[in-house]
Design a protein around this motif. Structure first.
Motif, PDB file in Angstrom:
ATOM      1  N   GLU A  87      74.191  40.446  51.070  1.00 50.71           N
ATOM      2  CA  GLU A  87      74.328  41.231  50.359  1.00 50.71           C
ATOM      3  C   GLU A  87      74.242  42.339  51.140  1.00 50.71           C
ATOM      4  N   CYS A 116      77.318  41.585  46.304  1.00 49.37           N
ATOM      5  CA  CYS A 116      77.345  40.456  47.183  1.00 49.37           C
ATOM      6  C   CYS A 116      78.349  39.597  47.574  1.00 49.37           C
ATOM      7  N   LEU A 137      77.102  33.614  38.337  1.00 46.16           N
ATOM      8  CA  LEU A 137      76.659  34.341  39.739  1.00 46.16           C
ATOM      9  C   LEU A 137      75.221  34.907  38.683  1.00 46.16           C
ATOM     10  N   TRP A 194      71.549  37.014  40.379  1.00 44.13           N
ATOM     11  CA  TRP A 194      70.097  38.009  41.317  1.00 44.13           C
ATOM     12  C   TRP A 194      69.122  37.889  40.280  1.00 44.13           C
ATOM     13  N   ILE A 243      74.753  44.028  35.553  1.00 41.70           N
ATOM     14  CA  ILE A 243      75.301  43.533  36.125  1.00 41.70           C
ATOM     15  C   ILE A 243      76.814  42.846  35.872  1.00 41.70           C
ATOM     16  N   ARG A 281      80.845  41.215  38.123  1.00 42.48           N
ATOM     17  CA  ARG A 281      81.578  41.066  39.555  1.00 42.48           C
ATOM     18  C   ARG A 281      83.334  41.115  39.326  1.00 42.48           C
ATOM     19  N   VAL A 287      79.947  40.767  43.303  1.00 46.30           N
ATOM     20  CA  VAL A 287      79.085  40.283  41.874  1.00 46.30           C
ATOM     21  C   VAL A 287      77.956  41.652  42.548  1.00 46.30           C
ATOM     22  N   LEU A 344      74.992  44.740  41.260  1.00 46.36           N
ATOM     23  CA  LEU A 344      73.843  44.724  40.641  1.00 46.36           C
ATOM     24  C   LEU A 344      73.689  46.380  40.529  1.00 46.36           C
ATOM     25  N   TYR A 402      65.475  41.598  47.105  1.00 46.89           N
ATOM     26  CA  TYR A 402      66.577  41.066  45.889  1.00 46.89           C
ATOM     27  C   TYR A 402      67.987  39.977  47.042  1.00 46.89           C
ATOM     28  N   CYS A 450      71.155  37.261  45.710  1.00 46.61           N
ATOM     29  CA  CYS A 450      72.296  37.070  44.939  1.00 46.61           C
ATOM     30  C   CYS A 450      72.213  35.111  44.958  1.00 46.61           C
ATOM     31  N   TRP A 467      73.143  30.740  47.605  1.00 45.73           N
ATOM     32  CA  TRP A 467      71.667  31.943  47.869  1.00 45.73           C
ATOM     33  C   TRP A 467      71.759  32.611  48.921  1.00 45.73           C
TER      34      TRP A 467
END
Length: 129
Positions: A6, A22, A34, A36, A70, A72, A79, A81, A94, A96, A119
């Protein structure tokens, strides 16, 4: 092996915006749904947003529905956010997450932590008044 990294979060004021990213390495990014999630002190990890592997379906928690987005980029294996109108209650670490199974399911998102296989390390977002 999949690795998720991230971007650095940060300290922002209420009402500000912030974009987290991420980046994934190691396996076929475009096959992964994916998500979050976030975890505030003494709270359970909670769902924030998710996106299907084909990018066509997304879902967000009610608490962020009108403020977060979100997205990608399969070309960049990343990805994102986008978080707008941040509130004090958005303060959390946070994470991902990537789902590395059932690759044939391309138009579905997942909202539970046990539905994900990999993760990131987490990034702190702090919103101040």
């Amino acid at each position: 092996q999949v690795q998720l990294v991230e971007s650095v979060g940060g300290l922002v004021q209420a009402g500000d915006f912030l974009r987290l990213s991420c980046a994934q390495s190691g396996r076929t990014f475009s096959s992964h749904a994916l998500g979050w999630f976030r975890q505030a002190p003494v709270k359970e990890r909670e769902f924030v947003a998710a996106i299907s592997s084909n990018g066509g379906k997304t879902e967000k928690a009610d608490s962020v529905k009108d403020r977060f987005t979100i997205s990608r980029s399969n070309a960049k294996n990343t990805v994102y956010l986008q978080m707008n109108s941040l509130k004090l209650e958005d303060t959390a670490v946070y994470y991902c997450a990537a789902r590395d199974r059932e690759w044939y399911i391309t138009s579905y998102y997942y909202t539970r932590t046990d539905e994900y296989d990999y993760w990131g390390q987490g990034t702190q977002v702090t919103v101040s008044s």
